[in-house]
Scaffold this motif. Structure first.
Motif, PDB file in Angstrom:
ATOM      1  N   TYR A 107       0.845  -1.184   0.000  1.00  0.00           N
ATOM      2  CA  TYR A 107       0.000   0.000   0.000  1.00  0.00           C
ATOM      3  C   TYR A 107       0.882   1.237   0.000  1.00  0.00           C
ATOM      4  O   TYR A 107       2.000   1.226   0.528  1.00  0.00           O
ATOM      5  CB  TYR A 107      -0.904   0.036   1.238  1.00  0.00           C
ATOM      6  N   ASP A 108       0.332   2.322  -0.588  1.00  0.00           N
ATOM      7  CA  ASP A 108       1.006   3.605  -0.418  1.00  0.00           C
ATOM      8  C   ASP A 108       0.409   4.296   0.803  1.00  0.00           C
ATOM      9  O   ASP A 108      -0.484   3.753   1.470  1.00  0.00           O
ATOM     10  CB  ASP A 108       0.905   4.470  -1.685  1.00  0.00           C
ATOM     11  N   LEU A 109       0.876   5.497   1.105  1.00  0.00           N
ATOM     12  CA  LEU A 109       0.455   6.157   2.333  1.00  0.00           C
ATOM     13  C   LEU A 109      -0.957   6.699   2.275  1.00  0.00           C
ATOM     14  O   LEU A 109      -1.492   7.163   3.282  1.00  0.00           O
ATOM     15  CB  LEU A 109       1.431   7.297   2.678  1.00  0.00           C
ATOM     16  N   THR A 110      -1.601   6.662   1.110  1.00  0.00           N
ATOM     17  CA  THR A 110      -3.008   7.049   1.018  1.00  0.00           C
ATOM     18  C   THR A 110      -3.926   5.885   1.269  1.00  0.00           C
ATOM     19  O   THR A 110      -5.146   6.039   1.296  1.00  0.00           O
ATOM     20  CB  THR A 110      -3.328   7.650  -0.360  1.00  0.00           C
ATOM     21  N   GLY A 111      -3.369   4.682   1.410  1.00  0.00           N
ATOM     22  CA  GLY A 111      -4.180   3.499   1.636  1.00  0.00           C
ATOM     23  C   GLY A 111      -4.537   2.752   0.370  1.00  0.00           C
ATOM     24  O   GLY A 111      -5.331   1.807   0.398  1.00  0.00           O
ATOM     25  N   ARG A 112      -3.957   3.136  -0.760  1.00  0.00           N
ATOM     26  CA  ARG A 112      -4.279   2.491  -2.039  1.00  0.00           C
ATOM     27  C   ARG A 112      -3.461   1.212  -2.195  1.00  0.00           C
ATOM     28  O   ARG A 112      -2.254   1.196  -2.004  1.00  0.00           O
ATOM     29  CB  ARG A 112      -3.966   3.470  -3.174  1.00  0.00           C
ATOM     30  N   ALA A 113      -4.156   0.103  -2.518  1.00  0.00           N
ATOM     31  CA  ALA A 113      -3.485  -1.176  -2.731  1.00  0.00           C
ATOM     32  C   ALA A 113      -2.787  -1.170  -4.081  1.00  0.00           C
ATOM     33  O   ALA A 113      -3.376  -0.815  -5.103  1.00  0.00           O
ATOM     34  CB  ALA A 113      -4.501  -2.317  -2.672  1.00  0.00           C
ATOM     35  N   LEU A 114      -1.519  -1.588  -4.090  1.00  0.00           N
ATOM     36  CA  LEU A 114      -0.723  -1.521  -5.315  1.00  0.00           C
ATOM     37  C   LEU A 114      -0.277  -2.893  -5.807  1.00  0.00           C
ATOM     38  O   LEU A 114       0.200  -3.019  -6.921  1.00  0.00           O
ATOM     39  CB  LEU A 114       0.517  -0.647  -5.083  1.00  0.00           C
ATOM     40  N   ALA A 115      -0.383  -3.909  -4.967  1.00  0.00           N
ATOM     41  CA  ALA A 115       0.054  -5.241  -5.365  1.00  0.00           C
ATOM     42  C   ALA A 115      -0.824  -6.275  -4.682  1.00  0.00           C
ATOM     43  O   ALA A 115      -1.438  -5.995  -3.655  1.00  0.00           O
ATOM     44  CB  ALA A 115       1.523  -5.473  -5.010  1.00  0.00           C
ATOM     45  N   ALA A 160       7.870  -0.343 -11.199  1.00  0.00           N
ATOM     46  CA  ALA A 160       6.856   0.528 -11.804  1.00  0.00           C
ATOM     47  C   ALA A 160       6.295   1.537 -10.812  1.00  0.00           C
ATOM     48  O   ALA A 160       5.517   2.420 -11.200  1.00  0.00           O
ATOM     49  CB  ALA A 160       5.716  -0.326 -12.375  1.00  0.00           C
ATOM     50  N   PHE A 161       6.670   1.430  -9.526  1.00  0.00           N
ATOM     51  CA  PHE A 161       6.124   2.326  -8.514  1.00  0.00           C
ATOM     52  C   PHE A 161       6.864   3.660  -8.539  1.00  0.00           C
ATOM     53  O   PHE A 161       8.047   3.728  -8.866  1.00  0.00           O
ATOM     54  CB  PHE A 161       6.258   1.722  -7.119  1.00  0.00           C
ATOM     55  N   SER A 162       6.155   4.712  -8.132  1.00  0.00           N
ATOM     56  CA  SER A 162       6.774   6.030  -8.014  1.00  0.00           C
ATOM     57  C   SER A 162       7.629   6.093  -6.750  1.00  0.00           C
ATOM     58  O   SER A 162       7.499   5.274  -5.845  1.00  0.00           O
ATOM     59  CB  SER A 162       5.679   7.110  -7.951  1.00  0.00           C
ATOM     60  N   LYS A 163       8.506   7.102  -6.698  1.00  0.00           N
ATOM     61  CA  LYS A 163       9.327   7.297  -5.510  1.00  0.00           C
ATOM     62  C   LYS A 163       8.430   7.614  -4.313  1.00  0.00           C
ATOM     63  O   LYS A 163       7.429   8.317  -4.442  1.00  0.00           O
ATOM     64  CB  LYS A 163      10.320   8.434  -5.727  1.00  0.00           C
ATOM     65  N   GLY A 164       8.810   7.091  -3.153  1.00  0.00           N
ATOM     66  CA  GLY A 164       8.025   7.376  -1.960  1.00  0.00           C
ATOM     67  C   GLY A 164       8.149   6.277  -0.928  1.00  0.00           C
ATOM     68  O   GLY A 164       8.983   5.376  -1.039  1.00  0.00           O
ATOM     69  N   ILE A 165       7.291   6.347   0.103  1.00  0.00           N
ATOM     70  CA  ILE A 165       7.276   5.374   1.192  1.00  0.00           C
ATOM     71  C   ILE A 165       6.098   4.434   0.985  1.00  0.00           C
ATOM     72  O   ILE A 165       4.982   4.871   0.702  1.00  0.00           O
ATOM     73  CB  ILE A 165       7.169   6.081   2.557  1.00  0.00           C
ATOM     74  N   TYR A 166       6.342   3.136   1.161  1.00  0.00           N
ATOM     75  CA  TYR A 166       5.319   2.123   0.944  1.00  0.00           C
ATOM     76  C   TYR A 166       5.292   1.153   2.131  1.00  0.00           C
ATOM     77  O   TYR A 166       6.253   1.071   2.911  1.00  0.00           O
ATOM     78  CB  TYR A 166       5.569   1.359  -0.351  1.00  0.00           C
ATOM     79  N   ILE A 167       4.193   0.411   2.234  1.00  0.00           N
ATOM     80  CA  ILE A 167       4.015  -0.538   3.330  1.00  0.00           C
ATOM     81  C   ILE A 167       3.737  -1.921   2.752  1.00  0.00           C
ATOM     82  O   ILE A 167       2.827  -2.080   1.927  1.00  0.00           O
ATOM     83  CB  ILE A 167       2.853  -0.146   4.256  1.00  0.00           C
ATOM     84  N   ILE A 168       4.554  -2.901   3.179  1.00  0.00           N
ATOM     85  CA  ILE A 168       4.289  -4.300   2.863  1.00  0.00           C
ATOM     86  C   ILE A 168       3.428  -4.866   3.988  1.00  0.00           C
ATOM     87  O   ILE A 168       3.746  -4.687   5.165  1.00  0.00           O
ATOM     88  CB  ILE A 168       5.591  -5.113   2.762  1.00  0.00           C
ATOM     89  N   VAL A 169       2.346  -5.541   3.625  1.00  0.00           N
ATOM     90  CA  VAL A 169       1.431  -6.096   4.619  1.00  0.00           C
ATOM     91  C   VAL A 169       1.303  -7.599   4.391  1.00  0.00           C
ATOM     92  O   VAL A 169       1.049  -8.044   3.264  1.00  0.00           O
ATOM     93  CB  VAL A 169       0.042  -5.429   4.540  1.00  0.00           C
ATOM     94  N   ALA A 170       1.503  -8.369   5.452  1.00  0.00           N
ATOM     95  CA  ALA A 170       1.280  -9.819   5.426  1.00  0.00           C
ATOM     96  C   ALA A 170       0.166 -10.131   6.409  1.00  0.00           C
ATOM     97  O   ALA A 170       0.213  -9.702   7.566  1.00  0.00           O
ATOM     98  CB  ALA A 170       2.550 -10.571   5.791  1.00  0.00           C
ATOM     99  N   THR A 171      -0.847 -10.885   5.959  1.00  0.00           N
ATOM    100  CA  THR A 171      -2.022 -11.164   6.776  1.00  0.00           C
ATOM    101  C   THR A 171      -2.259 -12.656   6.848  1.00  0.00           C
ATOM    102  O   THR A 171      -2.256 -13.349   5.828  1.00  0.00           O
ATOM    103  CB  THR A 171      -3.271 -10.474   6.185  1.00  0.00           C
TER     104      THR A 171
END
Length: 778
Positions: free
Chosen positions: A723-731, A754-765
């Protein structure tokens, strides 16, 4: 999805405050201090105020003294009624709460996960509950009977009981009603009655409980007379959004606040609507008893003929004992800044615009200062952490906020614990610096050190007397201090002599004459080989042990960093390397007898046995489950712009974002026994899943990490996402490649080019267990 990502970043929900799985919560009693209040109830013996976080305040003398009761912190207590000495309340979901002894102790009734409560009423000494699962009647012995079964979502808009008729809003311009006497169902169509055209949903229902229903259409107040079945327009209140209303004896009472942005000041108004003369009459006398700003009112209630109470967000309680003419602020804490915990009862806080908050009963109620001054608008006062500013409390009575600008310095100070604030110019002070100052208490005074790194560095030493007067001591050139403290009336500092042209040479300095002269005692050289720079980033003191945190950075071939923790024994002058890691950044430490609890900004705690501080000392790791990592800094010694304070070696405060209620909350953590921390030889809990720090980090192409899981599960049950910091799922799961290493671990990677520069979150559930890590794309 956005709300979920915020929760992942700052707080993991769905876990109780205390958990048998995590030793940290066995060692500390965690109490929620802050709350947003929803309402009040009075049964003649006890006044109850309730709100989110499961917080209840109780007063036996109508607001003169208060005690706090903490229920399950996931409860948002919406409403409460009483029958005799018993109180009954509803949370927004699942739980009915009750007390049979005037609110002294409380119990919960679980209605199930799908149950949503909307309203609760006292009907003929029985409890009437309006919910998404129907209309329920509950007797005083908690025996349940369903009266009507429905799943009408419209009930959540507005519902009110008038006599024995239940009114509820239903779609645009429609009010439905249900007679509890003969089960008659009817409809009031506001369009058909000529009230409005294309009417919005009516809202804000309240009543006199006998004959009149009051409701709003847009911001106009209407009355429905149950006896004559007529609707009429009454008036348009000056303010509806930040108001509370109450109907009593054919009168309508309203309390509201006005915000004066240019003054950073609110003003409170109270009055009643005169139906005969069709005008609104202000009853409250002008002016407020205390400095208030950005207050949010929620509920107004008459508890006796002349006593009224209004409650709201930020632990707000106002009470009037003379029919609303004069109002006394009983509690308010609607802004979090730096907290000073002076003992177990006296806490202080200094917030932007020189707002001083104080509690003298361990955080149960808080109050801002009485006086307002336009000097609070002085620009540096608008931010306590503005460069050159500093704030401090010497004791429960004396505190100050120094605000500096290029051509004027001012001090806001109190000598009565924040009751009144005095503003004075500081002529000739001129200590402006972009570096945070160092402060330490010395006898009944404070030693203040202003630091500047220009021209090779210099230090200015001042003494702040018990009368809050400033006395210049001395100054030194070519010297930098990183930490200041005192032991047995001697001042100690960790610093660097810049004339030696070695930024990695650190020395212990000692002054035995109140900072007039400093002698260099012991020096040590520390730099991590192979790294571009190594800087002393944080210091904590436990008795005579300094915990020194060094941050090392490498620019080439790729940006990377490492944290090293050293323990320096002031008595023996021994330096020990305790920890070196790339995923733990110590920020704050407290002592629990012979153990050190070391807190990490990334959300974990390490317990270090003091007696075994040696190069091979073993650290035991525990992770916060309910809260985000506490942003914790001591209120004496090294002065940092943190949010909390510490009492001795057993109590500390922290602020965490609570995603259940989407707001920050203040907590106090208190050591339960402080005898010892029971550190097991092996970790007592095997998590369902855990993931390592992603690498390379930063990256531009591929991100990798390892995952470990409890062997009772299978890796195929784990779901991955980014996810990006807006909460949008990217993968999604199919984007990740997984290679099992054995029966309990695997390596995972995915392409992020393909992702833009920035901070992202990997989530495992995996089921209800969620793990996440952040990474950077550069």
């Amino acid at each position: 999805m956005l709300a979920m990502i915020i929760a992942l970043l700052v707080v993991v929900i769905n876990y109780p405050l205390t958990s048998s799985d995590w030793d940290f919560y066995k060692q500390f009693e965690i109490k929620r201090i802050s709350a947003n209040f929803n309402g009040s109830d009075y049964n003649g013996n006890a006044l109850i105020v309730y709100g989110d976080g499961g917080v209840i305040l109780r007063s036996k003398d109508i607001g003169q003294n208060w005690e706090q009761i903490n229920l399950n912190d996931s409860l948002n207590i919406l409403e409460m009624v009483h029958i005799g000495t018993s109180f009954y309340g509803i949370s927004d979901a699942k739980y009915l709460i009750y007390s049979f002894n005037n609110g002294v102790s409380w119990n919960l009734v679980d209605f199930g996960n799908e149950f949503r409560f909307y309203r609760i009423f006292n009907l003929d000494s029985n409890i009437l509950i309006v919910s998404n699962k129907g209309l329920w009647k509950i007797n005083q012995n908690l025996q349940k009977q369903i009266l009507y079964n429905w799943d009408w979502d419209t009930l959540k808009f507005s519902t009110e009981l008038v006599g024995k008729t239940l009114f509820y809003s239903s779609y645009k311009g429609v009010i439905n009603f249900l007679s509890l006497t003969d089960s008659t169902i009817g409809t009031l169509n506001l369009d058909s009655l000529g009230i409005c055209t294309n009417c919005p949903i009516p809202y804000g229902f309240f009543s006199d409980k006998v004959n009149s229903l009051y409701f709003f259409v847009e911001e106009k107040l209407y009355e429905y007379d149950l006896k004559y079945r007529t609707i009429k327009f009454l008036y348009s209140p000056e303010s509806v959004k930040n108001s509370a209303f109450f109907a009593r004896n054919d009168n309508i009472y309203q309390i509201y606040s006005k915000k004066f942005e240019s003054l950073h000041l609110d003003s409170l108004y109270f009055g009643k609507y005169d139906k005969q003369n069709q005008n609104f009459i202000l009853l409250k006398t002008p002016f407020n008893d205390r400095y208030i700003w950005n207050i949010k009112l929620k509920n107004l209630n008459f508890i006796t003929n002349d006593t009224l109470i209004v409650v709201g967000d930020g632990k707000l309680i106002y009470i009037s004992y003379d029919g609303g003419i004069n109002w006394t602020l009983k509690s308010l804490l609607n802004e979090f800044s730096t907290f000073f915990l002076l003992d177990t009862l006296h806490f202080r806080s200094i917030a932007p615009y020189a707002r001083f908050f104080a509690t003298n009963n361990g955080g149960v109620i808080w109050l801002p200062q009485k006086n307002y001054d336009t000097s609070y608008l002085f620009q540096p006062f608008q931010n306590p952490f503005y460069p050159g500013n500093f704030i401090f409390f010497l004791d429960a009575n004396k505190g100050f906020f120094i605000a500096q600008s290029d051509n004027l310095d001012k001090i806001a100070k109190t000598k009565d614990g924040g009751e009144t604030i005095e503003i004075q110019p500081l002529k000739g002070f001129q200590h402006f610096s972009t570096n945070l100052p160092l402060l330490t208490k010395f006898d009944s005074s404070v030693i203040l050190v202003t630091i500047s790194v220009i021209l090779g560095g210099y230090l200015i030493f001042d003494k702040i007397t018990p009368d809050l007067e400033f006395q210049r001591i001395t100054y030194f050139k070519k010297l930098l201090f990183y930490y200041l403290f005192n032991i047995d009336n001697s001042l100690y500092a960790i610093g660097n002599d810049t004339t030696q042209n070695n930024p990695n040479l650190y020395c212990l300095y000692i002054s035995r004459d109140t900072a007039l002269n400093w002698e260099k005692d012991t020096c040590f050289l520390f730099k991590v080989p192979g790294f571009f720079s190594t800087d002393l980033s944080n210091v904590n003191r436990i008795d005579t042990i300094l915990l020194l945190t060094f941050s090392s950075f490498q620019k080439f071939p790729s940006s990377s960093g490492i944290i090293t923790l050293l323990a320096f024994n002031i008595k023996t002058r021994q330096l020990i390397e305790v920890l070196q890691t790339d995923n733990f950044s110590p920020s704050f430490a407290i002592k629990i007898k012979r153990q050190i609890a070391l807190f990490d900004l990334n959300g974990s705690v390490k317990f270090i046995p003091i007696d075994s501080l040696k190069p091979s000392a073993k650290l035991y790791n525990y992770t916060f489950r309910r809260f985000s990592p506490p942003k914790i800094f001591p209120y004496t010694g090294l002065f940092n712009s943190g949010l909390t304070g510490v009492i001795g070696d057993s109590i500390f405060a922290f602020v965490a974002y609570d995603s259940l209620f989407k707001s920050d909350a203040l907590f106090i953590a208190k050591c339960k026994t402080c005898d010892s921390i029971n550190i097991p030889s092996e970790p007592p809990y095997i998590p369902d899943i855990s993931i390592t720090e992603p690498y390379p980090n930063p990256t531009s192409k591929v991100i990798r990490f390892k995952i470990f899981w409890n062997q009772k599960y299978d890796i195929s049950q784990v779901r991955f996402n980014i996810y990006d910091l807006t909460g949008r799922a990217l993968a999604e799961i199919r984007s990740f490649s997984i290679v099992k290493l054995n029966n309990y671990s695997a390596e995972v990677w995915t392409d992020v080019s393909a992702f833009s520069k920035g901070i992202y979150i990997i989530v495992a559930t995996l089921g209800n267990t969620i793990k996440f890590k952040t990474f950077i794309i550069d």
